[in-house]
Design an enzyme around this catalytic site. Structure first.
Site, short mmCIF file in Angstrom:
data_model
loop_
_atom_site.label_atom_id
_atom_site.label_comp_id
_atom_site.label_asym_id
_atom_site.label_seq_id
_atom_site.Cartn_x
_atom_site.Cartn_y
_atom_site.Cartn_z
N SER A 1 45.00 42.13 46.59
CA SER A 1 45.23 43.28 47.15
C SER A 1 46.06 43.56 48.19
O SER A 1 46.37 44.50 48.71
CB SER A 1 43.95 43.69 47.67
OG SER A 1 43.06 43.97 46.73
N LYS B 1 48.95 46.30 48.08
CA LYS B 1 48.54 47.49 48.57
C LYS B 1 49.22 47.90 49.91
O LYS B 1 49.45 49.01 49.98
CB LYS B 1 47.02 47.85 48.67
CG LYS B 1 46.12 47.74 47.60
CD LYS B 1 44.78 47.58 47.66
CE LYS B 1 44.05 47.49 46.22
NZ LYS B 1 42.83 47.10 46.33
N SER C 1 40.58 49.26 50.42
CA SER C 1 41.22 48.25 49.34
C SER C 1 40.79 49.10 48.12
O SER C 1 40.51 48.52 47.00
CB SER C 1 40.59 46.93 49.36
OG SER C 1 41.60 46.18 48.63
#
Length: 385
Positions: free
Chosen positions: A61, A64, A116
């Protein structure tokens, strides 16, 4: 007095040598459990510590961070985004978006970074580029052209595993440092909690980053993002600052959360203890022979916290910042300034006058000689008297 001054200089030299030795010793004694890690001066971009900094690994993640800054710079944050079926059906961590739900782009970026949300990432990709593959293509171009990465390739906006979705610790640091220069990103990246009133979910989003939310206390934390998939292990991005320096730490492929946070704490301690960000103001001038070079903007570099540095300029205008041992810390290419002929050499008229009037050049010597002669004569007269 001279002996005392010499003693002080020797003591200072010894102190700086000891600090440098302690610095090197502490660096080699860092026990970093993560497979890859970097410590970077967020302002200058200099890497202060690296373990496998260019090894290609799966970011999970931390992807991101890239998606968020791309959305902020290429979309209108006030636009209403209609959530697609593909976004609603996205696997993994979510903010539970529903097909047909309308959410502002800014709210999607907040759900993406703070909680997230993988579904928020797909909603952003669909809104900006129509589908995930097109978004990934545009994102990769942006990362190369704007951020300057060299070992990164993304295939989705969220970081769910794909063997062709990879990056490095040093590239992630570049992406993070680029992103935090944007005030909107910086605000969201440092948000600890946020009310979320979605169509399918009413809650308070709380950052997953344990240092940012204070579960693992550490002074000066300014932002953070966590990541995990089985293939990537634990990944972590952290920013922090004190009065001397703003630091970015990236850790990748740690076996446990405990490892990644211990690694991050070690690296922040090391950075804050040994380094500071220094600057050269815009329009600072440097001279090499008859050439003049100038800084065209404010230049930032990292220097030792407890030792001095020096500057040296080459005939081609390359400015080097070196430590006391002569080791290169950073270099900059400066622009050469044109020097007017009147400033660099005497005028033709003055040169000719000097050439044809040698008595002008001899006059000071004659006056000094006359003064000496007169003084000697007076002394002799006094003795006779």
């Amino acid at each position: 007095m001279l002996k005392r001054l010499l003693l002080i200089v020797i003591m200072m030299a010894f102190t700086f040598s000891y600090i440098d030795i302690a610095n090197a010793k502490e660096k080699t004694n860092l026990k970093i459990a993560s497979k890859a890690a970097v410590l970077v001066d967020s302002s200058s971009g200099q890497i202060l510590y690296g373990k496998n900094p260019d090894k290609k690994l799966y970011p999970a993640s931390l992807t991101k961070i890239a998606t968020a800054i791309y959305a902020i710079e290429n979309g209108n944050l006030d636009d209403m985004v209609t959530v697609s079926k593909a976004a609603e059906e996205t696997d993994g961590t979510r903010v539970y978006l529903l097909e047909g739900e309308r959410v502002t782009l800014k709210h999607l970026v907040q759900g993406l970074l703070i909680n997230s949300g993988n579904d928020a990432g797909v909603a952003i990709a669909d809104y900006l580029c129509g589908d995930v593959p097109t978004f990934a293509e545009k994102l990769n171009e942006f990362m190369v052209d704007k951020v300057g990465v060299s070992n990164t390739h993304f295939v989705n906006p969220h970081g769910l595993f794909d063997k062709n979705h990879y990056t490095t610790a040093s590239d992630l640091a570049k992406i993070t440092d680029y992103a935090i220069k944007n005030p909107t990103f910086r605000e969201i990246f440092g948000t600890k909690e946020l009310k979320w009133n979605g169509k399918g979910w009413h809650t308070t989003l709380i950052t997953h980053h344990l240092m940012l939310k204070g579960e693992i206390p550490y002074p000066g934390i300014t932002g953070g993002k966590t990541g995990y998939v089985d293939q990537s292990g634990q990944t972590l991005a952290t920013t922090a600052q004190n009065n001397n320096i703003h630091l970015t730490v990236i850790t990748m492929d740690a076996k446990t959360k405990k490892d990644e946070y211990q690694d991050t704490k070690q690296l922040l301690d090391y950075g804050f203890t040994h380094f500071k960000t220094s600057e050269l103001p815009e329009d600072t001038m440097f001279k090499y022979g008859n050439k003049i070079f100038k800084t065209s903007e404010k230049l930032l570099y990292t220097s030792p916290l407890h030792a001095s540095v020096s500057e040296r300029i080459s005939k081609n205008g390359v400015l080097e910042i070196v430590d006391k041992s002569g080791a290169l810390l950073k270099s900059f290419q400066l622009s050469e300034q044109k020097v007017m002929a009147a400033q660099s050499a005497p005028s033709k008229k003055k040169t000719e006058k000097s050439k044809h009037n040698p008595w002008i050049l001899m006059m000071p010597i004659i006056l000094i000689g006359f003064g000496v002669f007169w003084s000697v004569k007076r002394i002799k007269n006094k003795k006779k008297g």
